[in-house]
Design a protein around this motif. Structure first.
Motif, PDB file in Angstrom:
ATOM      1  N   HIS A  77       0.819  -1.211   0.000  1.00 11.35           N
ATOM      2  CA  HIS A  77       0.000   0.000   0.000  1.00 11.35           C
ATOM      3  C   HIS A  77       0.857   1.267   0.000  1.00 11.35           C
ATOM      4  O   HIS A  77       2.069   1.230   0.166  1.00 11.35           O
ATOM      5  CB  HIS A  77      -0.883   0.008   1.246  1.00 11.35           C
ATOM      6  CG  HIS A  77      -0.059  -0.010   2.505  1.00 11.35           C
ATOM      7  ND1 HIS A  77       0.470   1.137   3.073  1.00 11.35           N
ATOM      8  CD2 HIS A  77       0.355  -1.035   3.296  1.00 11.35           C
ATOM      9  CE1 HIS A  77       1.168   0.816   4.152  1.00 11.35           C
ATOM     10  NE2 HIS A  77       1.114  -0.498   4.310  1.00 11.35           N
ATOM     11  N   ALA A 114      -2.169   4.161   4.165  1.00 11.80           N
ATOM     12  CA  ALA A 114      -3.150   3.211   3.639  1.00 11.80           C
ATOM     13  C   ALA A 114      -2.929   1.844   4.269  1.00 11.80           C
ATOM     14  O   ALA A 114      -2.145   1.691   5.211  1.00 11.80           O
ATOM     15  CB  ALA A 114      -3.056   3.146   2.113  1.00 11.80           C
ATOM     16  N   THR A 115      -3.619   0.846   3.756  1.00 13.73           N
ATOM     17  CA  THR A 115      -3.492  -0.529   4.230  1.00 13.73           C
ATOM     18  C   THR A 115      -3.825  -1.446   3.067  1.00 13.73           C
ATOM     19  O   THR A 115      -4.801  -1.209   2.333  1.00 13.73           O
ATOM     20  CB  THR A 115      -4.409  -0.785   5.443  1.00 13.73           C
ATOM     21  OG1 THR A 115      -4.431  -2.183   5.735  1.00 13.73           O
ATOM     22  CG2 THR A 115      -5.815  -0.293   5.221  1.00 13.73           C
ATOM     23  N   ALA A 159      -7.477  -3.242   2.479  1.00 10.41           N
ATOM     24  CA  ALA A 159      -8.548  -2.337   2.064  1.00 10.41           C
ATOM     25  C   ALA A 159      -8.392  -1.892   0.618  1.00 10.41           C
ATOM     26  O   ALA A 159      -9.381  -1.675  -0.088  1.00 10.41           O
ATOM     27  CB  ALA A 159      -8.591  -1.119   2.989  1.00 10.41           C
ATOM     28  N   ASP A 187       0.900  -5.005   5.243  1.00  9.67           N
ATOM     29  CA  ASP A 187       0.954  -3.642   5.773  1.00  9.67           C
ATOM     30  C   ASP A 187       2.353  -3.335   6.287  1.00  9.67           C
ATOM     31  O   ASP A 187       2.912  -4.076   7.107  1.00  9.67           O
ATOM     32  CB  ASP A 187      -0.053  -3.469   6.914  1.00  9.67           C
ATOM     33  CG  ASP A 187      -1.476  -3.318   6.420  1.00  9.67           C
ATOM     34  OD1 ASP A 187      -1.662  -3.138   5.190  1.00  9.67           O
ATOM     35  OD2 ASP A 187      -2.403  -3.378   7.235  1.00  9.67           O
ATOM     36  N   HIS A 206       1.667   1.084   9.832  1.00 11.86           N
ATOM     37  CA  HIS A 206       0.429   1.226   9.075  1.00 11.86           C
ATOM     38  C   HIS A 206      -0.500   0.048   9.328  1.00 11.86           C
ATOM     39  O   HIS A 206      -0.058  -1.077   9.603  1.00 11.86           O
ATOM     40  CB  HIS A 206       0.726   1.311   7.577  1.00 11.86           C
ATOM     41  CG  HIS A 206       1.391   2.573   7.149  1.00 11.86           C
ATOM     42  ND1 HIS A 206       2.714   2.844   7.420  1.00 11.86           N
ATOM     43  CD2 HIS A 206       0.926   3.657   6.469  1.00 11.86           C
ATOM     44  CE1 HIS A 206       3.032   4.030   6.918  1.00 11.86           C
ATOM     45  NE2 HIS A 206       1.962   4.543   6.344  1.00 11.86           N
ATOM     46  N   GLY A 207      -1.804   0.305   9.177  1.00 11.33           N
ATOM     47  CA  GLY A 207      -2.792  -0.744   9.150  1.00 11.33           C
ATOM     48  C   GLY A 207      -2.738  -1.667  10.350  1.00 11.33           C
ATOM     49  O   GLY A 207      -2.772  -1.228  11.504  1.00 11.33           O
ATOM     50  N   THR A 255      -8.233   5.006   6.591  1.00  7.95           N
ATOM     51  CA  THR A 255      -7.065   4.148   6.805  1.00  7.95           C
ATOM     52  C   THR A 255      -5.888   4.925   7.393  1.00  7.95           C
ATOM     53  O   THR A 255      -5.095   4.355   8.147  1.00  7.95           O
ATOM     54  CB  THR A 255      -6.615   3.485   5.497  1.00  7.95           C
ATOM     55  OG1 THR A 255      -6.294   4.486   4.514  1.00  7.95           O
ATOM     56  CG2 THR A 255      -7.701   2.567   4.956  1.00  7.95           C
TER      57      THR A 255
END
Length: 260
Positions: free
Chosen positions: A29, A33-34, A37, A57, A61-62, A169
């Motif tokens: 990502h 973000a992730t 998703a 991820d 993150h995420g 996210t």
């Protein structure tokens, strides 16, 4: 969900894994973000499904850990990603990476070439970015000092600028992780991501929104063997905005041709 410790302190990268045939595919990502998703819909598209796929991820993150001691440079992101892939028994992966994740993937391929057999870059950052107060994305986040971003109101200002979709996210990312990742993305790598990409010897494809074409430096990229593909009817998040065209272009990029 699977995970691996990727730092000496035991911080863990986590990913969602879809079973399938080898060689594996790794989805990475962008900033804030992730991967689950952003990539699940296209990863299960019939044109891309059937491969072992890791929707991973990055640290900070995420669903991954958010250590505050980590520096979040592109190189450190690439090295911890390499540690996760090694722990997962991954080698010669087809890496599909968006935005900052594309920058990390380029550095990964340069520093750990046995891990990457093909690259599909989705509107990735290839060059350093000027920091711009008040703008969205990495250039705006990096314009703050870390203190001002994490504790001085910058985090809230960015929240109010980026909109509900990205924030859904971005809010999962650690504040230090988000700022340091943005700062080092705007700084870039040495050599630059563009220079590293030009020197790689694996099949490489760069996807960008048709509205943003031509990509600066396309001639040099094409001469070096990078396929540059403009995708219609989309913005920066190509896989979300036009999943049909994204899946078709990515499947084409991952189909061996001319002995590659």
């Amino acid at each position: 969900m699977r995970s691996a410790a990727v730092t000496p302190e035991g911080d863990r990268i986590r990913w969602v894994e879809l079973p399938g045939q080898e060689p594996p595919r790794v989805y990475v990502h962008g900033l804030g973000a992730t991967s689950p998703a952003y990539f699940t819909e296209v990863a299960v598209d019939p044109r891309l499904s059937g491969r072992r796929s890791l929707l991973l991820d990055l640290l900070g993150h995420g669903i991954s850990d958010r250590p505050t001691h980590f520096d979040y440079t592109l190189e450190s992101h690439a090295d911890t990603l390499a540690n996760a892939l090694t722990a997962a028994g991954v080698s010669a992966a087809e890496v599909i990476a968006h935005s900052m994740g594309g920058s990390v993937a380029i550095v990964l391929a340069a520093r750990h070439p046995h891990l990457v057999s093909r690259l599909v870059l989705i509107d990735a950052n290839l060059d350093p970015i000027p920091r711009a107060p008040g703008s969205s994305g990495s250039s705006g986040i990096a314009s703050y000092t870390e203190e001002a971003f994490t504790r001085g109101g910058g985090w809230e200002e960015v929240r109010d600028r980026v909109g509900a979709h990205w924030w859904s996210t971005m809010r999962l990312a650690g504040r230090e992780a988000l700022h340091r990742s943005a700062f080092h993305l705007t700084r870039g790598s040495t050599p630059t991501m563009r220079e590293l990409l030009l020197d790689l010897k694996i099949p490489r494809t760069f996807l960008l929104p048709e509205a943003d074409s031509p990509l600066p430096g396309t001639a040099a990229l094409t001469e070096a063997g990078v396929s540059v593909v403009a995708i219609p009817d989309c913005g920066h998040n190509i896989m979300l905005d036009n999943p049909e065209a994204f899946a078709a272009a990515t499947a084409s990029a991952l189909t061996p041709q001319d002995g590659n």
